[in-house]
Design an enzyme around this catalytic site. Structure first.
Site, PDB file in Angstrom:
ATOM      1  N   HIS A  52       0.848  -1.201   0.000  1.00 46.55           N
ATOM      2  CA  HIS A  52       0.000   0.000   0.000  1.00 46.55           C
ATOM      3  C   HIS A  52       0.873   1.237   0.000  1.00 46.55           C
ATOM      4  O   HIS A  52       2.094   1.149   0.118  1.00 46.55           O
ATOM      5  CB  HIS A  52      -0.992  -0.022   1.162  1.00 46.55           C
ATOM      6  CG  HIS A  52      -0.379   0.091   2.525  1.00 46.55           C
ATOM      7  ND1 HIS A  52       0.400  -0.914   3.086  1.00 46.55           N
ATOM      8  CD2 HIS A  52      -0.410   1.086   3.462  1.00 46.55           C
ATOM      9  CE1 HIS A  52       0.800  -0.550   4.287  1.00 46.55           C
ATOM     10  NE2 HIS A  52       0.340   0.675   4.544  1.00 46.55           N
ATOM     11  N   HIS A  54       1.489   3.955   1.862  1.00 45.22           N
ATOM     12  CA  HIS A  54       2.036   4.752   2.964  1.00 45.22           C
ATOM     13  C   HIS A  54       3.563   4.897   2.849  1.00 45.22           C
ATOM     14  O   HIS A  54       4.256   3.963   2.439  1.00 45.22           O
ATOM     15  CB  HIS A  54       1.652   4.145   4.312  1.00 45.22           C
ATOM     16  CG  HIS A  54       0.209   4.402   4.663  1.00 45.22           C
ATOM     17  ND1 HIS A  54      -0.499   3.629   5.548  1.00 45.22           N
ATOM     18  CD2 HIS A  54      -0.649   5.361   4.230  1.00 45.22           C
ATOM     19  CE1 HIS A  54      -1.741   4.105   5.652  1.00 45.22           C
ATOM     20  NE2 HIS A  54      -1.851   5.143   4.855  1.00 45.22           N
ATOM     21  N   ASP A  56       6.032   4.815   4.861  1.00 48.73           N
ATOM     22  CA  ASP A  56       6.919   3.843   5.513  1.00 48.73           C
ATOM     23  C   ASP A  56       6.921   2.487   4.796  1.00 48.73           C
ATOM     24  O   ASP A  56       7.584   1.545   5.243  1.00 48.73           O
ATOM     25  CB  ASP A  56       6.574   3.679   7.004  1.00 48.73           C
ATOM     26  CG  ASP A  56       5.186   3.135   7.243  1.00 48.73           C
ATOM     27  OD1 ASP A  56       4.251   3.515   6.509  1.00 48.73           O
ATOM     28  OD2 ASP A  56       5.015   2.330   8.171  1.00 48.73           O
ATOM     29  N   HIS A  57       6.211   2.413   3.664  1.00 49.50           N
ATOM     30  CA  HIS A  57       6.219   1.200   2.840  1.00 49.50           C
ATOM     31  C   HIS A  57       6.819   1.435   1.457  1.00 49.50           C
ATOM     32  O   HIS A  57       7.246   0.493   0.805  1.00 49.50           O
ATOM     33  CB  HIS A  57       4.805   0.631   2.711  1.00 49.50           C
ATOM     34  CG  HIS A  57       4.247   0.188   4.034  1.00 49.50           C
ATOM     35  ND1 HIS A  57       4.083  -1.131   4.379  1.00 49.50           N
ATOM     36  CD2 HIS A  57       3.866   0.912   5.121  1.00 49.50           C
ATOM     37  CE1 HIS A  57       3.619  -1.206   5.606  1.00 49.50           C
ATOM     38  NE2 HIS A  57       3.479   0.017   6.081  1.00 49.50           N
ATOM     39  N   HIS A 110      -7.303  -0.717   5.675  1.00 50.36           N
ATOM     40  CA  HIS A 110      -6.253   0.196   6.165  1.00 50.36           C
ATOM     41  C   HIS A 110      -6.072   1.320   5.139  1.00 50.36           C
ATOM     42  O   HIS A 110      -6.068   2.497   5.492  1.00 50.36           O
ATOM     43  CB  HIS A 110      -4.967  -0.599   6.372  1.00 50.36           C
ATOM     44  CG  HIS A 110      -3.789   0.212   6.807  1.00 50.36           C
ATOM     45  ND1 HIS A 110      -3.713   0.804   8.051  1.00 50.36           N
ATOM     46  CD2 HIS A 110      -2.637   0.536   6.161  1.00 50.36           C
ATOM     47  CE1 HIS A 110      -2.552   1.444   8.146  1.00 50.36           C
ATOM     48  NE2 HIS A 110      -1.891   1.305   7.019  1.00 50.36           N
ATOM     49  N   ASP A 127      -0.096  -3.769   6.364  1.00 51.10           N
ATOM     50  CA  ASP A 127      -0.682  -3.258   7.606  1.00 51.10           C
ATOM     51  C   ASP A 127      -2.139  -3.687   7.757  1.00 51.10           C
ATOM     52  O   ASP A 127      -2.965  -2.933   8.285  1.00 51.10           O
ATOM     53  CB  ASP A 127      -0.596  -1.722   7.638  1.00 51.10           C
ATOM     54  CG  ASP A 127       0.826  -1.226   7.827  1.00 51.10           C
ATOM     55  OD1 ASP A 127       1.718  -2.038   8.108  1.00 51.10           O
ATOM     56  OD2 ASP A 127       1.034   0.000   7.689  1.00 51.10           O
ATOM     57  N   HIS A 165       4.850  -4.556  10.925  1.00 52.73           N
ATOM     58  CA  HIS A 165       5.205  -3.827  12.157  1.00 52.73           C
ATOM     59  C   HIS A 165       5.359  -4.793  13.330  1.00 52.73           C
ATOM     60  O   HIS A 165       4.654  -5.803  13.416  1.00 52.73           O
ATOM     61  CB  HIS A 165       4.136  -2.783  12.522  1.00 52.73           C
ATOM     62  CG  HIS A 165       4.134  -1.586  11.647  1.00 52.73           C
ATOM     63  ND1 HIS A 165       5.007  -0.529  11.799  1.00 52.73           N
ATOM     64  CD2 HIS A 165       3.370  -1.280  10.575  1.00 52.73           C
ATOM     65  CE1 HIS A 165       4.770   0.382  10.879  1.00 52.73           C
ATOM     66  NE2 HIS A 165       3.787  -0.048  10.116  1.00 52.73           N
TER      67      HIS A 165
HETATM   68 ZN   LIG Z   1       0.158   1.721   6.463  1.00 52.20          ZN
END
Ligand SMILES: [Zn+2]
Length: 253
Positions: A52, A54, A56-57, A110, A127, A165
């Site tokens: 996805h 985001h 941090d990905h 998410h 996530d 995570h």
């Molecule tokens: Zn995420």
């Protein structure tokens, strides 16, 4: 194929799949840990998978591509500039160099276009499903996330779940608040605390254990329904309503 966790940021895992001299990474939120591992091990990057959008990905994708122009697979329904192989439900990704095929699932909730990848008894679910928990609903509805989790829960029990995570202990603290009398949760807390004390990841974990300890997959259990109703202050008439009440409670837990 071997699967290696590369810790990133505060509590992310970038998953690196390797076989022979080839490697594929999942959700490289930063490039540095990937580049370091590839150099140390003498590996060549063959592809990037994204679950996805985001940061941090996806934050490390551009830097990785600048050094090695490899195919990037990711959700067709999200606007991610670096993706040249958009994928969605039912697609099969053949990982170049690894001889491995992964099936794609749409698992919105998410984010709106979140995807997961499953193959070789491994699930890369970003996530969406966490150990004893699930992702926050930033873009999707409770019903969407509930359906996505049910789809993942239907995979074989020996599936190993590679989420992104290290949230296990805080998720288990919430699970214990939902079901104080659930012995499987207290056992999992003890086992996970021991792993974290030795600085070991609690991920991956077997899907089968989630059915016993993850409140978001236990919305049919009378004890879970009772707690969700107490927190919501009203009666809840469907598993989706129970799920939504649990997710709201977890947000302020
Ligand atoms: Zn995420």
């Amino acid at each position: 194929m071997t699967i290696i966790p590369l810790p990133a940021f505060r509590d992310n895992y970038i998953w690196l799949l390797r076989a022979g001299a080839c490697a594929v990474v999942v959700d490289p939120g930063e490039a540095a840990p990937v580049l370091r591992y590839l150099a140390d091990e003498g590996l060549t990057l063959a592809a990037i998978l994204i679950t996805h959008h985001h940061p941090d990905h996806v934050g490390g994708v551009a830097e990785l591509l600048a050094l090695a122009p490899v195919p990037v697979y990711g959700p067709a329904l999200e606007d991610i500039a670096s993706i040249d192989h958009p994928v969605g439900e039912g697609d099969v990704v053949r990982l170049p160099g690894l001889g491995v095929e992964l099936r794609v699932f749409d698992i919105p909730g998410h984010t709106a276009g979140h995807v997961g990848y499953y193959g070789e008894s491994a699930l890369f679910c970003g996530d969406t499903l966490f150990a004893a928990g699930c992702g926050r609903l930033f873009e999707g509805t409770p019903a969407q996330m509930f359906d996505s989790l049910q789809k993942l829960a239907a995979l074989p029990g020996d599936t190993r779940v590679y989420c992104t995570h290290e949230y296990t202990l805080s998720n288990l603290a919430f699970a214990a608040a939902v079901e104080p009398a659930n012995g499987a949760i207290s056992e999992r807390i003890a086992a996970s605390e021991a792993m974290r004390a030795q600085n070991q990841p609690t991920v991956p974990f077997p899907l089968s254990g989630e059915m016993l300890t993850n409140p978001f997959l236990r919305t049919h259990e009378p004890a879970v329904i009772r707690q969700a109703e107490t927190q919501a202050g009203r009666s809840l008439t469907s598993p989706v309503e129970v799920f939504a009440a649990l997710r709201e409670w977890k947000n302020r837990f």
